[in-house]
Enzyme design. Structure first.
Site, PDB file in Angstrom:
ATOM      1  NE  ARG A 130      -3.749   0.060   2.506  1.00 37.56           N
ATOM      2  CZ  ARG A 130      -4.073  -0.605   3.622  1.00 37.56           C
ATOM      3  NH1 ARG A 130      -3.489  -0.342   4.760  1.00 37.56           N
ATOM      4  NH2 ARG A 130      -4.995  -1.540   3.593  1.00 37.56           N
ATOM      5  N   PRO A 131       1.193   1.778  -1.181  1.00 35.35           N
ATOM      6  CG  PRO A 131       0.988   2.606  -3.350  1.00 35.35           C
ATOM      7  CD  PRO A 131       0.361   1.650  -2.367  1.00 35.35           C
ATOM      8  CB  CYS A 132       2.379   5.162   2.722  1.00 42.53           C
ATOM      9  SG  CYS A 132       3.439   3.946   3.493  1.00 42.53           S
ATOM     10  CG  HIS A 133       6.863   3.872  -1.347  1.00 42.00           C
ATOM     11  ND1 HIS A 133       6.039   2.780  -1.177  1.00 42.00           N
ATOM     12  CD2 HIS A 133       7.207   3.888  -2.653  1.00 42.00           C
ATOM     13  CE1 HIS A 133       5.897   2.162  -2.339  1.00 42.00           C
ATOM     14  NE2 HIS A 133       6.595   2.813  -3.254  1.00 42.00           N
TER      15      HIS A 133
END
Length: 167
Positions: A130-133
């Site tokens: 879940r690409p919070c980066h």
């Protein structure tokens, strides 16, 4: 029953935790060494690497540059607000980034609640998948990442958002 496994990655050893299903697991957490608020293996959890075979395959393909979108079943968690923010994270395409402000606008979060948006992003239990980066500051600065800013740089470089520097 809670199952877990660990896998080696360019980011270090990843801890995958999930709830067992008939066919595998639904992922509840993906964390890395030194991560803020990372879970630790608890008594009663079972090491079940075979249950995570498809997730492991997808992560391996991602790090090999062969996969840009995950197809992993997650166990719902968090507040309604967190779930809204986390769903929006899942819609940020590979190879791109967005800002906290743009994300807030897209979700209809008022400016005075951007800190709450940041807190929801920081509470994401599924780093990487879940690409919070992919969320950065409006000025282009790479703000906090539960896995550490160096790993955020590593992921954004891997995805082509940042250019590798020549030494």
């Amino acid at each position: 029953m809670t199952a877990f496994t660990t896998i080696d990655s360019p980011l270090g050893e990843l801890l995958l935790v999930g709830e067992e299903t008939r066919d595998g697991v639904t992922l509840t957490s993906l964390s890395m060494p030194g991560q803020r608020n990372a879970p630790t293996v608890r008594t009663g959890w079972r090491r079940e690497p075979d249950r995570f075979a498809d997730i492991t395959r997808q992560l391996t393909a991602y790090f090999a540059g062969e996969l840009t979108e995950f197809d992993i079943e997650f166990t719902p968690g968090g507040t309604d607000f967190q779930q809204r923010v986390w769903h929006a994270l899942e819609e940020i395409p590979y190879g791109t980034s967005t800002t906290y402000g743009v994300l807030a606008e897209r979700l209809g979060v008022p400016r005075e609640r951007i800190q709450a948006l940041g807190a929801a992003i920081g509470a994401n239990p599924l780093l990487l998948v879940r690409p919070c980066h992919r969320v950065i500051g409006a000025d282009g600065r790479l703000r906090g990442y539960a896995g550490g800013v160096a790993r955020k740089v590593q992921l954004l470089t891997h995805e082509g958002v940042l250019q590798s520097t020549l030494l």
